[in-house]
Design a protein around this motif. Structure first.
Motif, PDB file in Angstrom:
ATOM      1  N   UNK A   1       0.833  -1.206   0.000  1.00 37.60           N
ATOM      2  CA  UNK A   1       0.000   0.000   0.000  1.00 37.60           C
ATOM      3  C   UNK A   1       0.863   1.250   0.000  1.00 37.60           C
ATOM      4  N   UNK A   2       1.922   1.248   0.808  1.00 41.26           N
ATOM      5  CA  UNK A   2       2.830   2.409   0.835  1.00 41.26           C
ATOM      6  C   UNK A   2       3.439   2.636  -0.541  1.00 41.26           C
ATOM      7  N   UNK A   3       3.875   1.556  -1.179  1.00 35.87           N
ATOM      8  CA  UNK A   3       4.475   1.659  -2.519  1.00 35.87           C
ATOM      9  C   UNK A   3       3.454   2.192  -3.530  1.00 35.87           C
ATOM     10  N   UNK A   4       2.241   1.670  -3.507  1.00 39.51           N
ATOM     11  CA  UNK A   4       1.209   2.113  -4.454  1.00 39.51           C
ATOM     12  C   UNK A   4       0.847   3.579  -4.241  1.00 39.51           C
ATOM     13  N   UNK A   5       0.733   3.996  -2.984  1.00 37.99           N
ATOM     14  CA  UNK A   5       0.400   5.395  -2.704  1.00 37.99           C
ATOM     15  C   UNK A   5       1.514   6.326  -3.167  1.00 37.99           C
ATOM     16  N   UNK A   6       2.752   5.940  -2.917  1.00 36.57           N
ATOM     17  CA  UNK A   6       3.882   6.763  -3.344  1.00 36.57           C
ATOM     18  C   UNK A   6       3.950   6.825  -4.860  1.00 36.57           C
ATOM     19  N   UNK A   7       3.686   5.701  -5.523  1.00 37.33           N
ATOM     20  CA  UNK A   7       3.681   5.677  -6.985  1.00 37.33           C
ATOM     21  C   UNK A   7       2.574   6.563  -7.531  1.00 37.33           C
ATOM     22  N   UNK A   8       1.408   6.533  -6.883  1.00 33.95           N
ATOM     23  CA  UNK A   8       0.283   7.367  -7.317  1.00 33.95           C
ATOM     24  C   UNK A   8       0.606   8.844  -7.177  1.00 33.95           C
ATOM     25  N   UNK A   9       1.171   9.217  -6.056  1.00 33.33           N
ATOM     26  CA  UNK A   9       1.541  10.623  -5.833  1.00 33.33           C
ATOM     27  C   UNK A   9       2.583  11.066  -6.854  1.00 33.33           C
TER      28      UNK A   9
ATOM     29  N   UNK B   1       3.098   9.840  -9.796  1.00 34.78           N
ATOM     30  CA  UNK B   1       2.490   9.901 -11.118  1.00 34.78           C
ATOM     31  C   UNK B   1       1.661  11.168 -11.294  1.00 34.78           C
ATOM     32  N   UNK B   2       0.881  11.525 -10.266  1.00 33.99           N
ATOM     33  CA  UNK B   2       0.044  12.727 -10.337  1.00 33.99           C
ATOM     34  C   UNK B   2       0.919  13.977 -10.470  1.00 33.99           C
ATOM     35  N   UNK B   3       1.960  14.053  -9.657  1.00 33.70           N
ATOM     36  CA  UNK B   3       2.862  15.206  -9.713  1.00 33.70           C
ATOM     37  C   UNK B   3       3.563  15.263 -11.074  1.00 33.70           C
ATOM     38  N   UNK B   4       4.023  14.091 -11.531  1.00 30.19           N
ATOM     39  CA  UNK B   4       4.736  14.047 -12.802  1.00 30.19           C
ATOM     40  C   UNK B   4       3.896  14.484 -13.983  1.00 30.19           C
ATOM     41  N   UNK B   5       2.636  14.096 -13.991  1.00 32.38           N
ATOM     42  CA  UNK B   5       1.757  14.448 -15.109  1.00 32.38           C
ATOM     43  C   UNK B   5       1.284  15.894 -15.000  1.00 32.38           C
TER      44      UNK B   5
ATOM     45  N   UNK C   1       2.542  18.465 -13.403  1.00 30.89           N
ATOM     46  CA  UNK C   1       3.591  19.493 -13.463  1.00 30.89           C
ATOM     47  C   UNK C   1       4.252  19.580 -14.833  1.00 30.89           C
ATOM     48  N   UNK C   2       3.859  18.712 -15.739  1.00 36.23           N
ATOM     49  CA  UNK C   2       4.488  18.721 -17.073  1.00 36.23           C
ATOM     50  C   UNK C   2       3.456  18.851 -18.190  1.00 36.23           C
ATOM     51  N   UNK C   3       2.247  19.281 -17.820  1.00 40.70           N
ATOM     52  CA  UNK C   3       1.163  19.448 -18.800  1.00 40.70           C
ATOM     53  C   UNK C   3       0.899  18.159 -19.585  1.00 40.70           C
ATOM     54  N   UNK C   4       0.984  17.049 -18.906  1.00 42.49           N
ATOM     55  CA  UNK C   4       0.681  15.765 -19.531  1.00 42.49           C
ATOM     56  C   UNK C   4       1.870  15.041 -20.114  1.00 42.49           C
ATOM     57  N   UNK C   5       2.980  15.745 -20.320  1.00 40.16           N
ATOM     58  CA  UNK C   5       4.157  15.105 -20.911  1.00 40.16           C
ATOM     59  C   UNK C   5       4.738  14.020 -19.997  1.00 40.16           C
ATOM     60  N   UNK C   6       4.418  14.125 -18.725  1.00 39.30           N
ATOM     61  CA  UNK C   6       4.901  13.133 -17.781  1.00 39.30           C
ATOM     62  C   UNK C   6       4.373  11.739 -18.056  1.00 39.30           C
ATOM     63  N   UNK C   7       3.322  11.631 -18.871  1.00 45.61           N
ATOM     64  CA  UNK C   7       2.792  10.317 -19.234  1.00 45.61           C
ATOM     65  C   UNK C   7       3.849   9.457 -19.920  1.00 45.61           C
ATOM     66  N   UNK C   8       4.765  10.123 -20.619  1.00 43.37           N
ATOM     67  CA  UNK C   8       5.822   9.394 -21.315  1.00 43.37           C
ATOM     68  C   UNK C   8       6.794   8.735 -20.336  1.00 43.37           C
ATOM     69  N   UNK C   9       6.811   9.239 -19.121  1.00 47.49           N
ATOM     70  CA  UNK C   9       7.726   8.723 -18.106  1.00 47.49           C
ATOM     71  C   UNK C   9       6.999   7.835 -17.104  1.00 47.49           C
TER      72      UNK C   9
END
Length: 237
Positions: free
Chosen positions: A188-196, A198-202, A204-212
């Motif tokens: 659960x800790x890993x999934x929550x950290x991954x979710x956070x 992912x949200x920040x990455x997408x 903060x990059x206007x969607x370009x973070x999807x590539x990462x």
């Protein structure tokens, strides 16, 4: 020729959420080409299918609304968009399975290779497992959201069982249930950290973070699975 990268050294069964994401990022940056090709191609294909479904539904919905303007649900059913959603779900499952295959290769000390997307494991079973997980999660989300979250967490390693160990559908689903049950807190800790992340990455990059985000989470999932099952984890090549 030198042997693949030396062992990465995580303690067996002890999942460190931060380390899992750091490994995912490190492996992604060392294998940019294959991951970006898969991600860009899949995003373009899925977007084209979705837009095509919406465009085809334009004329149909107009006809429904004209025929029954007092019906509050007129136009709510979009047949082509529904078909497009089904197609994108299947294609998305196929792509995620192939990317996971590359991720396990990276954990084995290999370079990610496009030619190995669908090699070395029961592809059909793995795709069916991925589709089943997606369907169960989606249905659960429609049933007050909580069941969908439970399904997503409980079955997070189902496809990994099929890809990495060649398990069948039933064994992959129950294997994930048992693995998550026995390691619920760290997972659960890993999934929550991954979710956070992912949200920040997408966002903060206007969607370009999807590539990462997709590749990093795929590699991180393979890493988490290998650590929890005591499998091999090598330094990214």
């Amino acid at each position: 020729m030198p042997a693949p990268g030396a062992g990465y050294g995580p303690a067996v069964g002890q999942l460190d959420a931060v380390e899992a994401l750091k490994y995912g990022w490190a492996a992604f940056t060392k294998n940019l080409g294959p991951y970006l090709v898969v991600t860009l191609a899949s995003l373009a294909l899925l977007a084209a299918i979705s837009v095509g479904g919406m465009l085809l539904d334009g004329g149909f919905n107009a006809a429904v609304e004209t025929a029954d303007p007092d019906n509050p649900f007129a136009g709510a059913f979009s047949p082509w968009s529904t078909v497009a959603n089904i197609v994108t779900t299947v294609i998305g499952s196929v792509i995620s399975v192939g990317m996971l295959r590359m991720s396990f290769d990276v954990l084995d000390g290999r370079k990610a290779e496009l030619g190995r997307l669908f090699q070395g494991y029961p592809v059909g079973a793995a795709i069916l497992v991925s589709i089943i997980v997606g369907v169960l999660t989606s249905v659960g989300m429609m049933l007050c959201i909580l069941p969908g979250i439970v399904a997503a967490v409980a079955l997070v390693f189902a496809t990994s069982h099929a890809v990495d160990h060649g398990r069948g559908i039933g064994e992959s689903l129950t294997g994930s249930l048992n693995l998550v049950k026995d390691n619920l807190g760290p997972v659960i800790i890993w999934l929550l950290l991954a979710l956070v992340a992912a949200i920040i990455g997408v966002c903060c990059t206007l969607g370009l973070g999807l590539l990462v985000v997709g590749p990093v989470i795929s590699i991180s999932t393979a890493y988490a699975y290998r650590v929890l099952t005591g499998g091999q984890v090598r330094t990214p090549a």
